[in-house]
Design a protein around this motif. Structure first.
Motif, short mmCIF file in Angstrom:
data_model
loop_
_atom_site.label_atom_id
_atom_site.label_comp_id
_atom_site.label_asym_id
_atom_site.label_seq_id
_atom_site.Cartn_x
_atom_site.Cartn_y
_atom_site.Cartn_z
N ILE A 137 0.84 -1.21 0.00
CA ILE A 137 0.00 0.00 0.00
C ILE A 137 0.87 1.24 0.00
CG2 ILE A 137 -1.72 1.30 1.33
CD1 ILE A 137 -2.78 -1.32 2.38
N ILE A 138 2.02 1.12 0.62
CA ILE A 138 2.90 2.27 0.78
C ILE A 138 3.38 2.82 -0.56
CG2 ILE A 138 5.12 1.05 0.88
CD1 ILE A 138 3.98 3.69 3.39
N GLU A 139 3.45 1.94 -1.57
CA GLU A 139 3.92 2.39 -2.89
C GLU A 139 2.95 3.38 -3.51
OE1 GLU A 139 4.67 -1.01 -5.26
OE2 GLU A 139 6.20 -1.84 -3.92
N VAL A 140 1.67 3.18 -3.23
CA VAL A 140 0.65 4.10 -3.76
C VAL A 140 0.66 5.41 -2.98
CG1 VAL A 140 -1.81 4.41 -4.20
CG2 VAL A 140 -0.77 2.15 -4.46
N ILE A 141 0.78 5.30 -1.66
CA ILE A 141 0.74 6.48 -0.81
C ILE A 141 1.94 7.39 -1.06
CG2 ILE A 141 0.73 7.31 1.57
CD1 ILE A 141 -0.66 4.74 2.37
N ILE A 142 3.12 6.79 -1.20
CA ILE A 142 4.36 7.58 -1.30
C ILE A 142 4.44 8.37 -2.60
CG2 ILE A 142 5.83 5.88 -2.48
CD1 ILE A 142 6.75 8.03 0.57
N SER A 143 3.59 8.02 -3.58
CA SER A 143 3.62 8.73 -4.86
C SER A 143 3.08 10.15 -4.74
CB SER A 143 2.81 7.96 -5.90
OG SER A 143 1.45 7.86 -5.50
N SER A 144 2.28 10.41 -3.69
CA SER A 144 1.70 11.75 -3.54
C SER A 144 2.00 12.40 -2.19
CB SER A 144 0.17 11.67 -3.71
OG SER A 144 -0.38 10.77 -2.78
N VAL A 145 2.74 11.72 -1.35
CA VAL A 145 3.04 12.25 -0.02
C VAL A 145 4.54 12.16 0.25
CG1 VAL A 145 2.61 12.01 2.46
CG2 VAL A 145 0.78 11.54 0.84
N LYS A 146 5.09 13.20 0.84
CA LYS A 146 6.50 13.16 1.21
C LYS A 146 6.72 12.18 2.36
CE LYS A 146 7.49 17.93 -0.18
NZ LYS A 146 7.97 19.26 0.28
N PRO A 147 7.87 11.49 2.36
CA PRO A 147 8.15 10.51 3.43
C PRO A 147 8.08 11.10 4.83
CG PRO A 147 9.72 10.26 1.63
CD PRO A 147 8.93 11.50 1.34
N VAL A 148 8.56 12.34 5.01
CA VAL A 148 8.56 12.94 6.34
C VAL A 148 7.13 13.20 6.81
CG1 VAL A 148 8.76 15.30 5.46
CG2 VAL A 148 9.58 14.74 7.77
N GLN A 149 6.23 13.59 5.87
CA GLN A 149 4.83 13.80 6.22
C GLN A 149 4.17 12.47 6.60
OE1 GLN A 149 2.62 15.94 3.26
NE2 GLN A 149 4.28 17.39 2.86
N LEU A 150 4.47 11.45 5.82
CA LEU A 150 3.89 10.14 6.09
C LEU A 150 4.34 9.60 7.44
CD1 LEU A 150 2.17 7.81 5.07
CD2 LEU A 150 4.18 6.91 3.88
N MET A 151 5.62 9.78 7.76
CA MET A 151 6.14 9.27 9.02
C MET A 151 5.54 10.04 10.21
SD MET A 151 10.08 8.71 10.21
CE MET A 151 10.39 10.45 10.36
N LEU A 152 5.49 11.37 10.10
CA LEU A 152 4.91 12.17 11.18
C LEU A 152 3.43 11.85 11.35
CD1 LEU A 152 6.52 15.70 10.69
CD2 LEU A 152 6.84 14.13 12.60
N GLY A 153 2.73 11.64 10.24
CA GLY A 153 1.31 11.29 10.32
C GLY A 153 1.09 9.97 11.03
N LYS A 154 1.96 9.00 10.76
CA LYS A 154 1.85 7.71 11.42
C LYS A 154 2.13 7.84 12.92
CE LYS A 154 2.58 4.17 7.96
NZ LYS A 154 1.36 3.50 8.43
N ILE A 155 3.15 8.60 13.25
CA ILE A 155 3.52 8.77 14.66
C ILE A 155 2.40 9.45 15.44
CG2 ILE A 155 5.10 9.96 16.23
CD1 ILE A 155 7.30 9.56 14.14
N ILE A 156 1.90 10.57 14.91
CA ILE A 156 0.87 11.33 15.62
C ILE A 156 -0.44 10.56 15.65
CG2 ILE A 156 -0.46 13.46 15.64
CD1 ILE A 156 1.95 14.84 14.32
N GLY A 157 -0.83 9.96 14.52
CA GLY A 157 -2.08 9.21 14.46
C GLY A 157 -2.09 8.02 15.40
N THR A 158 -0.99 7.26 15.42
CA THR A 158 -0.89 6.11 16.31
C THR A 158 -0.88 6.56 17.77
OG1 THR A 158 0.35 4.89 14.63
CG2 THR A 158 0.45 4.06 16.89
N SER A 159 -0.22 7.68 18.05
CA SER A 159 -0.18 8.20 19.42
C SER A 159 -1.57 8.58 19.90
CB SER A 159 0.75 9.42 19.49
OG SER A 159 2.05 9.10 19.05
N LEU A 160 -2.34 9.23 19.03
CA LEU A 160 -3.73 9.60 19.40
C LEU A 160 -4.57 8.34 19.63
CD1 LEU A 160 -4.36 12.57 16.93
CD2 LEU A 160 -3.91 12.69 19.38
#
Length: 438
Positions: free
Chosen positions: A214-237
């Motif tokens: 799934i990550i291959e589709v997501i990374i085509s439109s999102v920067k890696p740093v945004q994706l990583m921060l989103g995962k960290i914050i979302g999982t934390s919440l």
């Protein structure tokens, strides 16, 4: 970072809608409360049982010492009864045990003259109580024999409790240090557990998306740093949501369990609690309790709350970025073991330094230095603050921690950018360094 809120929302909803997340969120409190209820019920049954102890005192020295209590009844046997007959009587009546005291002069009495017979191993608390009663009685008899006035002897005892006061006139005590250590250890341990539990959740989330492509589709439109921060914050919440549900559900289940089973856990009487209640009748113990309460009120509570929130969040984000980088670098959880040790060691080191160093010298070189090192500062600084840390040190440590988090996110995003598209190969530390340079 227009995509960041969307990533956070997606990650949060993905976690909270996951079947295993929902099941464990509601099942964990049920299991925990059930275990507490079972233990409480069994303890209540055990407390209702009265232990009958027979005393065969051939010497007649201590037979009048023992007094019946709510849970223990003493049966004084005829001192002319044979030991074999006494043991047989206890077994026939299903008594708890038999205390045998040999017929010897008081001046020759020793530990070898006392024996406790029972079917099973006796309770440690019971044995301690028996020994204490016998020791007190024999000591009293010896003092009477030597014409030592017990009241005068008590009057000659001197108790010293050295007062503590800072050069600025602030009064403290030994109890203050204990209260501060407990508060600091609780904060550090909570952060430690939160990092371990939800840091691993972030790492597994990255591995799952990587292996499912799934990550291959997501990374085509999102920067890696945004994706990583989103995962960290979302999982934390999601983790915070789970904790809140646990607290609320646990309180409700505890109340329902108490009503249905008629168990008041607050009134459970274990042997240790009985000892504590007896100790609290002592005026000195009551004074210590008052000192502990005063010490808690003297804590810089506002400073502690603010510092706890800031260091907790910053420390968690720092370690979470490392967990995310590890998840991006490997294909399965088995391969994460080689990278976990460098992350776990600083946490363990911080806890040990906090417990064994901060309590002895909270403002010493070791405690101060490790309260500024980013990987250990969230735990060590939280343990130091109750002892009084200058605001400038707290701010400096926090700035270093936040700066380290931003740097770690940048380095981790480099690994993340390359690692999320790498499959079928177990990377080494040398290859990770190459990924950072890309």
């Amino acid at each position: 970072m227009n995509h960041l809120p969307l990533i956070i929302k997606r990650e949060y909803l993905t976690k909270v809608k996951n079947k295993s997340f929902i099941i464990m969120t509601f099942l964990s409190p049920i299991i925990f409360i059930t275990l507490i209820a079972v233990v409480a019920y069994l303890s209540q049954l055990n407390n209702d049982k009265i232990r009958v102890i027979s005393i065969l005192d051939e010497s007649g020295i201590v037979k009048n010492v023992f007094k019946n209590t709510d849970h223990t009844s003493y049966n004084i046997l005829d001192n002319n009864m044979a030991l074999e007959d006494a043991i047989a009587l206890v077994q026939e009546t299903e008594g708890y045990g038999l205390l045998h005291v040999k017929n010897i002069p008081q001046e020759k009495i020793s530990s070898s003259n006392f024996t406790f017979y029972s079917e099973d191993s006796p309770s440690l608390t019971l044995m301690s109580d028996l020994e204490s009663e016998i020791q007190s009685e024999l000591t009293l008899q010896n003092r009477i024999k030597e014409n030592i006035d017990e009241e005068k002897l008590k009057a000659t005892r001197v108790s010293i409790n050295i007062g503590q006061e800072s050069f600025d006139g602030e009064k403290t005590s030994k109890v203050d240090s204990v209260v501060k250590l407990i508060f600091g250890c609780a904060a550090g341990y909570l952060l430690f557990m939160f990092i371990i539990i939800y840091g691993n959740m972030i790492m597994r989330s990255v591995i799952e998306e990587k292996t499912s492509r799934i990550i291959e589709v997501i990374i085509s439109s999102v920067k890696p740093v945004q994706l990583m921060l989103g995962k960290i914050i979302g999982t934390s919440l999601a983790g915070i949501t789970q904790l809140v549900i646990w607290i609320i559900l646990g309180g409700v289940l505890m109340t329902i369990t108490s009503i249905i089973l008629g168990i008041d856990i607050s009134e459970m009487q274990t042997p240790q609690q009985q000892i504590m209640e007896q100790a609290m009748e002592n005026s000195e113990v009551n004074l210590q309790i008052q000192n502990a309460f005063t010490a808690f009120l003297n804590l810089p509570l506002f400073n502690l709350i603010i510092a706890f929130i800031l260091f907790f969040i910053s420390g968690y984000l720092l370690y979470s970025s490392l967990y995310a980088a590890i998840g991006a670098a490997v294909d399965n959880e088995t391969d994460t073991q080689q990278f976990m040790l460098p992350i776990i060691l600083p946490l363990i080191l911080a806890v040990y330094i906090g417990i064994f160093t901060v309590i002895e010298d909270p403002h010493g070189t070791v405690s101060t230095v490790f309260s500024f090192i980013p990987l250990t500062s969230p735990v060590v600084m939280l343990m130091r603050i109750p002892f009084g840390v200058p605001i400038w040190q707290q701010v400096l440590s926090l700035l270093i921690l936040v700066g380290s988090f931003m740097s770690t996110v940048w380095f981790a995003s480099k690994i993340y950018r390359v690692g999320i598209l790498m499959y079928g190969k177990k990377p080494s530390y040398k290859e990770l360094m190459k990924w950072i340079k890309y």
